[in-house]
Design a protein around this motif. Structure first.
Motif, PDB file in Angstrom:
ATOM      1  N   ARG A  41       0.823  -1.216   0.000  1.00  0.00           N
ATOM      2  CA  ARG A  41       0.000   0.000   0.000  1.00  0.00           C
ATOM      3  C   ARG A  41       0.855   1.264   0.000  1.00  0.00           C
ATOM      4  NH1 ARG A  41      -2.497  -2.780   4.075  1.00  0.00           N
ATOM      5  NH2 ARG A  41      -1.907  -1.218   5.643  1.00  0.00           N
ATOM      6  N   ASP A  42       2.065   1.151   0.564  1.00  0.00           N
ATOM      7  CA  ASP A  42       2.936   2.321   0.618  1.00  0.00           C
ATOM      8  C   ASP A  42       3.521   2.664  -0.748  1.00  0.00           C
ATOM      9  OD1 ASP A  42       4.577   4.241   2.468  1.00  0.00           O
ATOM     10  OD2 ASP A  42       6.089   3.294   1.198  1.00  0.00           O
ATOM     11  N   ALA A  43       3.748   1.637  -1.582  1.00  0.00           N
ATOM     12  CA  ALA A  43       4.468   1.837  -2.847  1.00  0.00           C
ATOM     13  C   ALA A  43       3.895   2.967  -3.708  1.00  0.00           C
ATOM     14  CB  ALA A  43       4.516   0.525  -3.626  1.00  0.00           C
ATOM     15  N   PRO A  44       2.559   3.044  -3.922  1.00  0.00           N
ATOM     16  CA  PRO A  44       2.051   4.129  -4.768  1.00  0.00           C
ATOM     17  C   PRO A  44       2.216   5.518  -4.154  1.00  0.00           C
ATOM     18  CG  PRO A  44       0.424   2.356  -4.524  1.00  0.00           C
ATOM     19  CD  PRO A  44       1.501   2.121  -3.511  1.00  0.00           C
ATOM     20  N   ARG A  45       2.523   5.587  -2.874  1.00  0.00           N
ATOM     21  CA  ARG A  45       2.690   6.879  -2.197  1.00  0.00           C
ATOM     22  C   ARG A  45       4.111   7.419  -2.306  1.00  0.00           C
ATOM     23  NH1 ARG A  45      -1.207   6.703   3.091  1.00  0.00           N
ATOM     24  NH2 ARG A  45      -2.848   5.387   2.206  1.00  0.00           N
ATOM     25  N   GLU A  46       5.024   6.592  -2.810  1.00  0.00           N
ATOM     26  CA  GLU A  46       6.423   6.985  -2.935  1.00  0.00           C
ATOM     27  C   GLU A  46       6.698   7.519  -4.348  1.00  0.00           C
ATOM     28  OE1 GLU A  46       8.171   7.033  -0.351  1.00  0.00           O
ATOM     29  OE2 GLU A  46       7.489   5.450   1.005  1.00  0.00           O
ATOM     30  N   PRO A  47       7.744   8.336  -4.511  1.00  0.00           N
ATOM     31  CA  PRO A  47       8.125   8.786  -5.851  1.00  0.00           C
ATOM     32  C   PRO A  47       8.439   7.595  -6.756  1.00  0.00           C
ATOM     33  CG  PRO A  47       9.292  10.042  -4.163  1.00  0.00           C
ATOM     34  CD  PRO A  47       8.614   8.906  -3.463  1.00  0.00           C
ATOM     35  N   LEU A  48       8.073   7.708  -8.026  1.00  0.00           N
ATOM     36  CA  LEU A  48       8.314   6.623  -8.974  1.00  0.00           C
ATOM     37  C   LEU A  48       9.799   6.284  -9.058  1.00  0.00           C
ATOM     38  CD1 LEU A  48       6.913   4.739 -10.970  1.00  0.00           C
ATOM     39  CD2 LEU A  48       7.255   6.471 -12.750  1.00  0.00           C
ATOM     40  N   SER A  49      10.652   7.290  -8.942  1.00  0.00           N
ATOM     41  CA  SER A  49      12.097   7.042  -9.023  1.00  0.00           C
ATOM     42  C   SER A  49      12.578   6.155  -7.875  1.00  0.00           C
ATOM     43  CB  SER A  49      12.871   8.364  -9.030  1.00  0.00           C
ATOM     44  OG  SER A  49      12.558   9.138  -7.876  1.00  0.00           O
ATOM     45  N   LEU A  50      11.951   6.279  -6.704  1.00  0.00           N
ATOM     46  CA  LEU A  50      12.341   5.433  -5.577  1.00  0.00           C
ATOM     47  C   LEU A  50      12.004   3.975  -5.861  1.00  0.00           C
ATOM     48  CD1 LEU A  50      13.338   4.869  -2.720  1.00  0.00           C
ATOM     49  CD2 LEU A  50      11.059   5.457  -1.882  1.00  0.00           C
ATOM     50  N   LEU A  51      10.870   3.727  -6.492  1.00  0.00           N
ATOM     51  CA  LEU A  51      10.485   2.348  -6.791  1.00  0.00           C
ATOM     52  C   LEU A  51      11.506   1.707  -7.723  1.00  0.00           C
ATOM     53  CD1 LEU A  51       6.620   2.768  -7.222  1.00  0.00           C
ATOM     54  CD2 LEU A  51       7.950   2.306  -5.158  1.00  0.00           C
ATOM     55  N   GLY A  52      12.032   2.489  -8.671  1.00  0.00           N
ATOM     56  CA  GLY A  52      13.073   1.963  -9.545  1.00  0.00           C
ATOM     57  C   GLY A  52      14.325   1.587  -8.785  1.00  0.00           C
ATOM     58  N   VAL A  53      14.732   2.454  -7.854  1.00  0.00           N
ATOM     59  CA  VAL A  53      15.910   2.172  -7.023  1.00  0.00           C
ATOM     60  C   VAL A  53      15.672   0.915  -6.187  1.00  0.00           C
ATOM     61  CG1 VAL A  53      17.281   2.994  -5.065  1.00  0.00           C
ATOM     62  CG2 VAL A  53      16.719   4.558  -6.939  1.00  0.00           C
ATOM     63  N   ALA A  54      14.492   0.822  -5.581  1.00  0.00           N
ATOM     64  CA  ALA A  54      14.198  -0.304  -4.692  1.00  0.00           C
ATOM     65  C   ALA A  54      14.182  -1.624  -5.454  1.00  0.00           C
ATOM     66  CB  ALA A  54      12.864  -0.075  -4.003  1.00  0.00           C
ATOM     67  N   VAL A  55      13.514  -1.660  -6.592  1.00  0.00           N
ATOM     68  CA  VAL A  55      13.448  -2.902  -7.376  1.00  0.00           C
ATOM     69  C   VAL A  55      14.842  -3.332  -7.803  1.00  0.00           C
ATOM     70  CG1 VAL A  55      12.651  -3.925  -9.542  1.00  0.00           C
ATOM     71  CG2 VAL A  55      11.077  -2.580  -8.145  1.00  0.00           C
ATOM     72  N   SER A  56      15.648  -2.377  -8.270  1.00  0.00           N
ATOM     73  CA  SER A  56      17.018  -2.688  -8.681  1.00  0.00           C
ATOM     74  C   SER A  56      17.826  -3.254  -7.519  1.00  0.00           C
ATOM     75  CB  SER A  56      17.681  -1.421  -9.227  1.00  0.00           C
ATOM     76  OG  SER A  56      19.039  -1.643  -9.513  1.00  0.00           O
ATOM     77  N   ASP A  57      17.697  -2.633  -6.342  1.00  0.00           N
ATOM     78  CA  ASP A  57      18.441  -3.099  -5.172  1.00  0.00           C
ATOM     79  C   ASP A  57      17.973  -4.484  -4.726  1.00  0.00           C
ATOM     80  OD1 ASP A  57      20.007  -0.850  -5.087  1.00  0.00           O
ATOM     81  OD2 ASP A  57      18.918   0.117  -3.449  1.00  0.00           O
ATOM     82  N   TYR A  58      16.665  -4.695  -4.719  1.00  0.00           N
ATOM     83  CA  TYR A  58      16.146  -6.010  -4.314  1.00  0.00           C
ATOM     84  C   TYR A  58      16.673  -7.111  -5.235  1.00  0.00           C
ATOM     85  CZ  TYR A  58      12.758  -3.714  -1.202  1.00  0.00           C
ATOM     86  OH  TYR A  58      12.158  -2.972  -0.200  1.00  0.00           O
ATOM     87  N   LEU A  59      16.726  -6.827  -6.533  1.00  0.00           N
ATOM     88  CA  LEU A  59      17.218  -7.822  -7.483  1.00  0.00           C
ATOM     89  C   LEU A  59      18.710  -8.054  -7.286  1.00  0.00           C
ATOM     90  CD1 LEU A  59      15.290  -6.777 -10.721  1.00  0.00           C
ATOM     91  CD2 LEU A  59      14.863  -8.774  -9.276  1.00  0.00           C
ATOM     92  N   PHE A  60      19.456  -6.986  -6.996  1.00  0.00           N
ATOM     93  CA  PHE A  60      20.897  -7.093  -6.762  1.00  0.00           C
ATOM     94  C   PHE A  60      21.160  -7.919  -5.504  1.00  0.00           C
ATOM     95  CE2 PHE A  60      24.986  -4.274  -7.028  1.00  0.00           C
ATOM     96  CZ  PHE A  60      25.756  -5.417  -7.054  1.00  0.00           C
ATOM     97  N   THR A  61      20.452  -7.603  -4.427  1.00  0.00           N
ATOM     98  CA  THR A  61      20.610  -8.356  -3.181  1.00  0.00           C
ATOM     99  C   THR A  61      20.161  -9.805  -3.368  1.00  0.00           C
ATOM    100  OG1 THR A  61      20.312  -6.370  -1.843  1.00  0.00           O
ATOM    101  CG2 THR A  61      19.907  -8.486  -0.752  1.00  0.00           C
ATOM    102  N   GLY A  62      19.052  -9.985  -4.102  1.00  0.00           N
ATOM    103  CA  GLY A  62      18.539 -11.321  -4.389  1.00  0.00           C
ATOM    104  C   GLY A  62      17.310 -11.644  -3.562  1.00  0.00           C
TER     105      GLY A  62
END
Length: 253
Positions: free
Chosen positions: A140-161
């Motif tokens: 529910r929080d995701a749509p409340r964050e800047p779109l650019s943050l979601l890109g950073v988060a997805v990239s980091d999650y994939l990098f971490t695994g």
């Protein structure tokens, strides 16, 4: 920004180089992420001539190789303490977000001499909230964050695994149930607990409870921000931090 590797942890440096024993600010990221989403706040704090360091915690993102498997909260705090001592930093201002607040609390409780004060932004996890509801709150929080943050988060999650992220979540849930509140109760340094007014993860009641557990706690809320207020509202948070550090004796961090 300078990028280095210190005590095995990938580290971003902003502002003047920290002097041995001098105060600095250390920013601690949340679960599965890197320090990248702290860059907007780091730049604003560094603009006030504050040395700012932003490590990737062991097992995460560019520090993934620093741990063979996802460390638990206590192990992450121990690695951060080791990193702090290797850099010969003085007592620092710790600014943490989300599950990073659990790491910061464990560090402050176990090595109080390393911390001068803390700012906990959107602390997680509330032990009274079931895991499935925690996941729902994140969605529910995701749509409340800047779109650019979601890109950073997805990239980091994939990098971490995904497997490490899942293991880290289990570790964080266990720490929330067994140690987080006890660690908070051992903290005596001035602590500011901040939430974005739109945060679906860290409720107003929970942030008040966190502030009440520490020996010297207070709360603040940032309108228009959600869980990652340091990213979406860095100016507002930097102003809060400036007032918070100026209000306490011992100098600014």
């Amino acid at each position: 920004m300078e990028q280095t590797r210190e005590a095995g942890l990938y580290t971003r440096r902003f502002g003047p180089k920290p002097e041995t024993g001098a105060p600095a600010a250390v920013l601690v990221h949340g679960l599965g992420l890197s320090g990248r989403y702290f860059v907007p706040l780091a730049r604003r704090l560094a603009a006030e001539d504050t040395p700012v360091l932003v490590p990737d915690l062991p097992g995460n993102a560019r520090s993934r190789g620093a741990a063979r498997r996802a460390p638990d909260v206590g192990q992450a705090a121990a690695a951060l303490a080791h990193w702090h001592r290797r850099l010969s930093l003085g007592p620092t201002l710790l600014v943490a977000n989300s599950v990073g607040c659990q790491v910061a609390a464990a560090l402050a409780a176990r090595a109080p001499g390393l911390v001068s004060r803390m700012v906990l932004v959107g602390p997680a996890l509330d032990p009274d909230v079931p895991a499935w509801r925690q996941c729902g709150a994140l969605i529910r929080d995701a749509p409340r964050e800047p779109l650019s943050l979601l890109g950073v988060a997805v990239s980091d999650y994939l990098f971490t695994g995904p497997l490490r992220c899942a293991a880290s979540f289990r570790h964080a849930l266990r720490d929330a149930a067994e140690a987080f509140e006890a660690n908070l109760a051992r903290i005596r340094v001035p602590t500011l607990v901040v939430r974005g007014a739109g945060d679906t993860i860290a409720s107003r009641a929970w942030t008040g409870r966190v502030a009440g557990l520490v020996g010297d706690g207070r709360t603040a809320e940032i309108p228009g921000a959600a869980h990652a207020a340091h990213y979406s509202a860095p100016d507002a948070l930097a102003e809060l931090i400036g007032k918070f550090t100026a209000a306490d004796p011992g100098g600014s961090a």
